[in-house]
Write an enzyme that holds these catalytic residues in place. Structure first.
Site, PDB file in Angstrom:
ATOM      1  N   ARG A  28       0.756  -1.540   0.226  1.00 10.65           N
ATOM      2  CA  ARG A  28       0.047   0.104   0.204  1.00 10.65           C
ATOM      3  C   ARG A  28       0.792   1.563   0.220  1.00 10.65           C
ATOM      4  O   ARG A  28       0.527   2.574   0.372  1.00 10.65           O
ATOM      5  CB  ARG A  28      -0.884   0.090   1.452  1.00 10.65           C
ATOM      6  CG  ARG A  28      -1.761  -0.926   1.383  1.00 10.65           C
ATOM      7  CD  ARG A  28      -3.216  -0.340   2.392  1.00 10.65           C
ATOM      8  NE  ARG A  28      -3.897  -1.785   1.850  1.00 10.65           N
ATOM      9  CZ  ARG A  28      -4.409  -2.314   3.492  1.00 10.65           C
ATOM     10  NH1 ARG A  28      -4.650  -1.571   4.760  1.00 10.65           N
ATOM     11  NH2 ARG A  28      -5.247  -3.593   3.504  1.00 10.65           N
ATOM     12  N   ARG A  32      -3.386   6.067  -0.773  1.00 14.69           N
ATOM     13  CA  ARG A  32      -3.824   6.232   0.793  1.00 14.69           C
ATOM     14  C   ARG A  32      -2.911   7.599   1.244  1.00 14.69           C
ATOM     15  O   ARG A  32      -3.654   8.425   1.927  1.00 14.69           O
ATOM     16  CB  ARG A  32      -3.168   5.067   1.578  1.00 14.69           C
ATOM     17  CG  ARG A  32      -4.300   4.180   0.823  1.00 14.69           C
ATOM     18  CD  ARG A  32      -4.858   3.055   1.571  1.00 14.69           C
ATOM     19  NE  ARG A  32      -5.024   1.843   0.844  1.00 14.69           N
ATOM     20  CZ  ARG A  32      -5.066   0.774   0.213  1.00 14.69           C
ATOM     21  NH1 ARG A  32      -6.244   0.642   1.440  1.00 14.69           N
ATOM     22  NH2 ARG A  32      -5.035  -0.177  -0.561  1.00 14.69           N
ATOM     23  N   ARG A  41      -6.574  12.098  -6.631  1.00 16.68           N
ATOM     24  CA  ARG A  41      -7.888  11.006  -7.094  1.00 16.68           C
ATOM     25  C   ARG A  41      -8.940  12.184  -6.991  1.00 16.68           C
ATOM     26  O   ARG A  41      -9.586  12.217  -6.733  1.00 16.68           O
ATOM     27  CB  ARG A  41      -7.464  10.027  -5.744  1.00 16.68           C
ATOM     28  CG  ARG A  41      -6.539   8.834  -6.182  1.00 16.68           C
ATOM     29  CD  ARG A  41      -7.668   7.757  -6.959  1.00 16.68           C
ATOM     30  NE  ARG A  41      -8.861   7.869  -6.517  1.00 16.68           N
ATOM     31  CZ  ARG A  41      -9.529   7.105  -5.356  1.00 16.68           C
ATOM     32  NH1 ARG A  41      -8.943   7.081  -4.630  1.00 16.68           N
ATOM     33  NH2 ARG A  41     -10.424   7.524  -5.130  1.00 16.68           N
ATOM     34  N   ASP A  77      -5.659  -2.461  -7.887  1.00 17.94           N
ATOM     35  CA  ASP A  77      -6.324  -2.919  -6.942  1.00 17.94           C
ATOM     36  C   ASP A  77      -7.415  -5.024  -7.347  1.00 17.94           C
ATOM     37  O   ASP A  77      -7.126  -5.122  -8.264  1.00 17.94           O
ATOM     38  CB  ASP A  77      -8.260  -2.604  -6.242  1.00 17.94           C
ATOM     39  CG  ASP A  77      -8.563  -2.987  -5.652  1.00 17.94           C
ATOM     40  OD1 ASP A  77      -7.750  -2.315  -3.821  1.00 17.94           O
ATOM     41  OD2 ASP A  77      -9.618  -3.646  -4.510  1.00 17.94           O
ATOM     42  N   TYR A 152     -14.836 -11.618  -0.780  1.00 13.13           N
ATOM     43  CA  TYR A 152     -15.330 -10.317  -1.380  1.00 13.13           C
ATOM     44  C   TYR A 152     -17.042 -10.649  -2.261  1.00 13.13           C
ATOM     45  O   TYR A 152     -18.050 -10.522  -1.528  1.00 13.13           O
ATOM     46  CB  TYR A 152     -14.622  -9.835  -2.071  1.00 13.13           C
ATOM     47  CG  TYR A 152     -13.777  -8.884  -0.778  1.00 13.13           C
ATOM     48  CD1 TYR A 152     -14.170  -7.573   0.172  1.00 13.13           C
ATOM     49  CD2 TYR A 152     -12.728  -9.178  -0.888  1.00 13.13           C
ATOM     50  CE1 TYR A 152     -13.294  -6.966   0.704  1.00 13.13           C
ATOM     51  CE2 TYR A 152     -11.708  -8.583  -0.404  1.00 13.13           C
ATOM     52  CZ  TYR A 152     -11.764  -7.369   0.252  1.00 13.13           C
ATOM     53  OH  TYR A 152     -10.626  -6.783   1.319  1.00 13.13           O
TER      54      TYR A 152
END
Ligand code: CP3
Length: 345
Positions: A28, A32, A41, A77, A152
């Site tokens: 990551r 973020r 973004r 992702d 998921y």
């Protein structure tokens, strides 16, 4: 720091060699916590950004420029290949992947068609551009492992206990194995397309596999992870396999066909090396929350990890899981410098 890609510290460590410095990158690292990421973004949905070539290139490069890490991880992702074949899903800010129609029946498996090169041209174009821009810094391609993706798809979104996932696994093993077999093919295809476009290593993320017992992992999950890793064996790039809370699974995850086993912070790295066994490198394993502690403590712990990593046939320094969004980028910059400069006794 090194002249060629093949001789990069990261690829050397993955191959079980001893480079001149311990290579370091962070799960990551792209996104973020970086202000330049958040700015770029603004007003662009996460999944849209993953399909925009320029955006993927820029976000992937940001941590490389800022930190001088030894590898780049491709900005994308784990649900991107599923989106690319038309599965109805989204990534909800602060939540994660959300699936419109959670999997309950065999009929729903029809949507998991093969992933074709044409489905992801904007993405493979980004990989090609990145390889040019990165020069001797390796690019890591990645995919979600079958269990983590299935979690998921069955829960419909993130879950703490994976209750619905395990219910399906125990009560309808036929559907379970059919689902995992389908998503292993797609994960393998996504990895192959990234490597063919120029990625020089891959990481298979089984982030949530640590919720399984070893027996269940081996019966219900590992054959499918093994299929993904085997499907890219001919490409000759190092294969990293990582999950959170997988202390009891480390050996088995290595045996699934990994060249490098990712370790979270719960197991001391030398103990992890022992559990993984010979013939494999390891990656890890600083607790990501330690980055909120005083610098001296972070560096003392990092030194311990590097020393423990000397017992391995190759060690790539990383966190035990992803960079937390609130992390101060300067603490990561200091950590990279420390790892690069550290000489163990
Ligand atoms: O820097 C990198 O590691 C590269 C990019 C990357 C992302 N997701 C970008 C992302 C990688 C390797 C992933 C993998 C991923 N995605 C995993 C496996 C690795 C892990 O962290 O365990 C998993 C389980 C996911 C699913 C997912 N996607 C989650 C849990 C989240 C977080 C939700 C949130 O906002 O808290 C996402 C969204 C996501 N993926 C973001 C990024 C940068 C945040 C989205 C945003 O910035 O709007």
């Amino acid at each position: 720091m090194t002249a060629t890609l093949t001789d990069s510290a990261f690829l050397q460590a993955c191959r079980g060699e001893q480079p001149s410095h311990t290579p370091v990158w962070f799960m990551r690292q792209a996104g973020r916590s970086l202000p330049e990421y958040l700015k770029l973004r603004e007003g662009v949905a996460m999944l849209d950004s993953c399909f925009q070539t320029d955006m993927v290139v820029e976000i992937t490069m940001q941590p490389v420029r800022r930190y001088g890490v030894d590898a780049a991880i491709f900005f994308s992702d784990i649900v991107v290949p599923l989106k690319a074949i038309g599965v109805d899903l989204d990534i909800v800010p602060g939540t994660g992947p959300v699936i419109a129609d959670p999997i309950r029946s065999h009929a729903q498996l029809d949507q998991f068609r093969d992933l074709e090169a044409d489905d992801v041209t904007t993405i493979t174009d980004a990989v090609k551009a990145l390889v040019g821009e990165l020069g001797s810094t390796p690019l890591i391609g990645f995919a979600g492992a079958p269990f983590t993706l299935a979690s998921y798809l069955v829960e419909g979104g993130p879950s703490k206990d994976h209750r619905k996932t395990k219910k399906l696994m125990y009560s309808d093993p036929d559907l379970w194995h059919a689902l995992l077999a389908r998503i292993s093919v797609i994960a393998g295809q996504f990895l192959r397309l990234q490597v063919e476009a120029g990625a020089s290593a891959i990481q298979l993320f089984d982030s949530w596999a640590g919720n399984l017992s070893l027996a269940d992992y081996e019966q219900y999950v590992r054959p499918h992870s093994e299929a993904v890793l085997a499907s890219v064996a001919d490409l000759g790039v190092p294969r990293i396999h990582f999950g959170v809370g997988t202390g009891e699974l480390l050996h088995s995850m290595g045996q699934a066909g990994a060249d490098v086993v990712g370790v979270d912070w719960r197991v001391p790295l030398d103990e992890a090396v022992r559990r993984v066994g010979p013939g494999k490198a390891v990656q890890g394993n600083l607790d990501p929350t330690l980055l909120f502690a005083p610098t001296e403590l972070v560096h003392a712990k990092a030194a311990e990890i590097i020393d423990a990593g000397r017992t391995a046939e190759g060690h790539v320094f990383n966190l035990g899981h992803g960079v937390l969004p609130a992390t101060d980028p300067d603490s990561l910059a200091r950590l990279v410098d420390f790892v690069h400069g550290y000489e163990s006794n």
